[in-house]
Write a protein that holds these residues in place. Structure first.
Motif, PDB file in Angstrom:
ATOM      1  N   ASP A  30      -7.531  -4.135  -5.761  1.00 38.56           N
ATOM      2  CA  ASP A  30      -8.183  -4.567  -4.522  1.00 38.56           C
ATOM      3  C   ASP A  30      -9.648  -4.138  -4.426  1.00 38.56           C
ATOM      4  O   ASP A  30     -10.406  -4.704  -3.631  1.00 38.56           O
TER       5      ASP A  30
ATOM      6  N   ASP B 256       1.649  -5.307   2.312  1.00 38.06           N
ATOM      7  CA  ASP B 256       0.450  -6.095   1.970  1.00 38.06           C
ATOM      8  C   ASP B 256       0.593  -7.571   2.361  1.00 38.06           C
ATOM      9  O   ASP B 256      -0.061  -8.420   1.781  1.00 38.06           O
TER      10      ASP B 256
ATOM     11  N   HIS C  91      -3.119  -3.770   5.235  1.00 38.39           N
ATOM     12  CA  HIS C  91      -4.532  -3.429   5.458  1.00 38.39           C
ATOM     13  C   HIS C  91      -5.386  -4.648   5.828  1.00 38.39           C
ATOM     14  O   HIS C  91      -6.606  -4.503   5.975  1.00 38.39           O
TER      15      HIS C  91
ATOM     16  N   ASP D 261      -1.852  -5.198  -5.598  1.00 36.16           N
ATOM     17  CA  ASP D 261      -1.692  -4.347  -4.422  1.00 36.16           C
ATOM     18  C   ASP D 261      -0.321  -4.531  -3.779  1.00 36.16           C
ATOM     19  O   ASP D 261       0.334  -3.556  -3.422  1.00 36.16           O
TER      20      ASP D 261
HETATM   21 MN   LIG Z   1      -4.177  -5.775  -0.541  1.00 38.63          MN
END
Ligand SMILES: [Mn+2]
Ligand SMILES: [Mn+2]
Lengths: 329, 329
Positions: B160, B86, B110, B35
């Motif tokens: 993820d 990230d 996130h 990610d």
């Molecule tokens: Mn992530």
């Protein structure tokens, strides 16, 4: 009806037929998987929602991993219309349902190998799963996708795409999964059941099999052996034996993975899986077997040592022909 | 800038900022995963498509499994704007990039635990992945999603969500995957790399660990041990050690799975995973650890036998409290 006739029907024609008829018996294939169960149950629930009588029958018991799919019992009735779901061939009806082989009014399926054994065939060979077809058929029937139906459709979709991992996962399958999630499907719980739960017996037999792993031809070939003894010692059931063929080919650098199943005295069944464009079906054809480019099988007689030597000789030639380049696409 | 101030920005504000600036250094977190790499690369490719100078930096090397993500080299330039992707916390910048800890102009993330260390924070804690956020940001920037960018976004999304298996997989993630597939992402090949390729070292260490599996408390608890010796004997790297914590809890009937990592003389690190609503973080809190309800960790000192006794005592009490019902949802 003449076999040469075109039996293929459209969604609209299949829907019109189902709307007109009643008292349905829906058949799932023997050794049932998530797609045949999910699609049969979804159709059954849909037909019942339209006020019709319908039930599902399978020659084999439904494995506990599909216990989350609920289909309430209904009073017994004499079926008048036989429908099959996810069954490519009448040989897959299983013993109990073999009597229906020449009585199928509608077959709903996605297998390219479908033998067109039914009066009407709704076949979409490009669909990831029969559940993908069933979802569109239920929409045509204007059936509301309830939570239960969404669980059924999602289960088939997830089963046949390896949880959206395999190359048959199209944009349509992913969008349908999104839709089923929004209709209330218990996606994470279903995936946990299907993909993250192993029996102790499976674990034991997998450990034994992994201990037999050998690497050959500079690590480009790997093989494992599953003996009758292992199954006996661990008490592993048939349902514990799925997916072994894909283990050896998962190891880094391996282009040909071979799983050797002992079937009897001096009798072995081999599963061959390949990466990077090596032709598994050509390898198996040497022994009278066949299959697809990346997945094929064959039987070889002899001692285990004979079998290993024989298959590895053919694999070596195939790798030499294929060359040493390793295109990962 | 005052830490108490609201640093959160909208997609439109983040896009306006990126459009106005130039010479970007995009940071991925240390021990990079799909990610952070996918989202950093996607942003970098997008900014370059807008005619800007951008590069990505990570304190650690990019693992070979992400070698399919191509980011062409560009002539060296002096960065003027630091963006992170990230990264929840400056501690995750890693050694080489620690110097940028208080210089971040925009953080895109996130993780609910994000510490708001940047001047501007584009944070969506409900997103499955930073790649899900990045896709929307690139659309706001009117960047065309090329095949390369689609591969990057899909890689983060798939990483993820455990290939759309985990409960963080929303309808939005599934639809975005469908879109990336249509933009040319090599979805099946990527999934094969990420989820179906194991190193020989990983295989060896997994086999050894599985051989230590013990069942306790009527099969409701399972534990495995990973010793320092196993890692030494197999030569397993840090990247070979992922995912062990989820093995014991996958066994049928197991409600609490425990993975005991030997860390030094009389020092063990435990990972606890639970099914069916048993509280892992409460179990670990007994030993000064913590985490989430289904996944937590702690450290315990003593001999291996002491450690097993200690954790199983606490697990037994937790199971007694929880009761014997087994709701699989
Ligand atoms: Mn992530
Ligand atoms: Mn199917």
């Amino acid at each position: 009806m003449d076999r040469s006739e075109n039996r293929n029907v459209t969604y609209a024609e299949a829907a019109a037929f189902l709307r007109k008829e009643d008292d349905f018996l829906i058949l799932a294939h023997a050794s049932p998987d998530g797609d045949t169960i999910g699609s049969s149950y979804a159709l059954c629930l849909g037909l019942r929602a339209l006020g019709k009588r319908a039930r599902v029958s399978c020659s084999d018991p439904i494995p506990p991993r599909y216990g989350h799919l609920a289909l309430p019992d209904v009073p017994v009735f004499e079926p008048r219309v036989i429908v099959t779901s996810d069954i490519a061939d009448t040989q897959l009806f299983g013993k109990a349902n073999a009597i229906y082989a020449d009585k199928v009014a509608l077959c709903i399926d996605h297998h390219p190998s479908n033998t067109q054994y039914a009066e009407r065939v709704l076949l979409l060979p490009t669909a990831s799963s029969t559940c993908e077809i069933m979802a569109d058929l239920l929409k045509k029937l204007e059936v509301k996708i309830t939570k239960n139906i969404a669980d059924c459709i999602y289960t088939g979709l997830s089963t046949d795409t390896g949880c959206f991992r395999y190359s048959n996962t199209g944009a349509k399958a992913l969008r349908l999964a999104a839709e089923m999630l929004e209709c209330g499907a218990h996606t994470a719980a279903i995936n946990k059941r299907l993909f993250e739960t192993v029996s102790r017996q499976r674990l034991a037999v997998e450990q034994m099999a992994l201990q037999t792993m050998e690497f050959h031809l500079d690590g480009r070939a790997a093989l494992i052996v599953i003996s009758l003894d292992m199954r006996e010692k661990t008490g592993a059931a048939e349902s514990d034996m799925e997916g072994f063929a894909s283990l050896p080919v998962q190891v880094e650098g391996v282009q040909v993975g071979i799983t050797i199943h002992e079937k009897g005295d001096r009798l072995y069944k081999l599963s061959v899986r390949t990466n990077e464009g090596v032709d598994a079906s050509a390898i198996c054809a040497h022994f009278g077997g066949g299959g697809h480019k990346a997945a094929a099988g064959c039987k070889i007689e002899g001692t285990l040592a004979d079998v290993k030597t024989a298959i590895l000789n053919v694999v070596e030639k195939a790798l030499d022909q294929h060359g040493w380049h390793s295109d990962t696409e």
